[in-house]
Design a protein around this motif. Structure first.
Motif, short mmCIF file in Angstrom:
data_model
loop_
_atom_site.label_atom_id
_atom_site.label_comp_id
_atom_site.label_asym_id
_atom_site.label_seq_id
_atom_site.Cartn_x
_atom_site.Cartn_y
_atom_site.Cartn_z
N MET A 1 0.85 -1.17 0.00
CA MET A 1 0.00 0.00 0.00
C MET A 1 0.90 1.23 0.00
O MET A 1 1.85 1.31 0.76
N SER A 2 0.57 2.18 -0.83
CA SER A 2 1.38 3.40 -0.93
C SER A 2 1.05 4.37 0.20
O SER A 2 0.04 4.24 0.89
N GLU A 3 1.93 5.34 0.36
CA GLU A 3 1.72 6.38 1.37
C GLU A 3 0.38 7.07 1.17
O GLU A 3 -0.38 7.27 2.12
N ARG A 4 0.07 7.41 -0.05
CA ARG A 4 -1.19 8.10 -0.35
C ARG A 4 -2.39 7.23 0.01
O ARG A 4 -3.37 7.71 0.58
N GLU A 5 -2.31 5.94 -0.29
CA GLU A 5 -3.41 5.03 0.03
C GLU A 5 -3.62 4.91 1.54
O GLU A 5 -4.76 4.82 2.00
N ILE A 6 -2.53 4.91 2.29
CA ILE A 6 -2.64 4.85 3.75
C ILE A 6 -3.36 6.08 4.28
O ILE A 6 -4.27 5.97 5.11
N PHE A 7 -2.97 7.26 3.80
CA PHE A 7 -3.65 8.48 4.26
C PHE A 7 -5.11 8.50 3.82
O PHE A 7 -5.97 8.96 4.57
N GLU A 8 -5.42 7.97 2.65
CA GLU A 8 -6.82 7.89 2.21
C GLU A 8 -7.61 6.97 3.14
O GLU A 8 -8.74 7.29 3.51
N GLN A 9 -7.03 5.84 3.51
CA GLN A 9 -7.71 4.92 4.42
C GLN A 9 -7.91 5.55 5.79
O GLN A 9 -8.98 5.40 6.39
N ASN A 24 -3.42 15.00 6.40
CA ASN A 24 -2.81 15.28 5.10
C ASN A 24 -1.33 14.91 5.04
O ASN A 24 -0.74 14.96 3.97
N GLY A 25 -0.76 14.55 6.17
CA GLY A 25 0.65 14.21 6.18
C GLY A 25 1.06 13.62 7.51
O GLY A 25 0.24 13.48 8.43
N LEU A 26 2.32 13.29 7.59
CA LEU A 26 2.84 12.65 8.79
C LEU A 26 2.70 13.53 10.02
O LEU A 26 2.40 13.04 11.11
N MET A 27 2.88 14.83 9.87
CA MET A 27 2.75 15.75 11.01
C MET A 27 1.32 15.72 11.56
O MET A 27 1.12 15.64 12.78
N ASP A 28 0.32 15.78 10.68
CA ASP A 28 -1.08 15.70 11.12
C ASP A 28 -1.36 14.38 11.83
O ASP A 28 -2.04 14.33 12.85
N LEU A 29 -0.84 13.30 11.26
CA LEU A 29 -1.05 11.98 11.82
C LEU A 29 -0.42 11.86 13.20
O LEU A 29 -1.03 11.35 14.15
N THR A 30 0.78 12.37 13.35
CA THR A 30 1.47 12.35 14.64
C THR A 30 0.70 13.15 15.68
O THR A 30 0.55 12.71 16.82
N HIS A 31 0.19 14.32 15.29
CA HIS A 31 -0.61 15.13 16.22
C HIS A 31 -1.86 14.38 16.66
O HIS A 31 -2.21 14.38 17.84
N PHE A 32 -2.52 13.74 15.72
CA PHE A 32 -3.72 12.97 16.04
C PHE A 32 -3.40 11.86 17.04
O PHE A 32 -4.09 11.70 18.05
#
Length: 61
Positions: A1-9, A24-32
């Protein structure tokens, strides 16, 4: 699975569970993942699993 697909999921999981948040990116994901209120949510484990896939790479799964 690509990076984009992971963020879509991740965003699909959040949307399905009533979150207005968009990752939208790793920074957003880390904050969450580091936000205490989100760590108690029902979707945290699924988002964390997708994060682990992102970090470890596709070969691990």
């Amino acid at each position: 699975m690509s990076e984009r697909e992971i963020f879509e999921q991740i965003n699909d999981v959040l949307k399905e569970n009533g979150y207005d948040t968009r990752i939208n990116g790793l920074m957003d994901l880390t904050h969450f993942l580091n936000d205490k209120k989100d760590s108690d949510s029902m979707v945290y484990d699924r988002v964390r699993e997708l994060y682990d896939q992102f970090i470890m790479g596709i070969g691990m799964w």
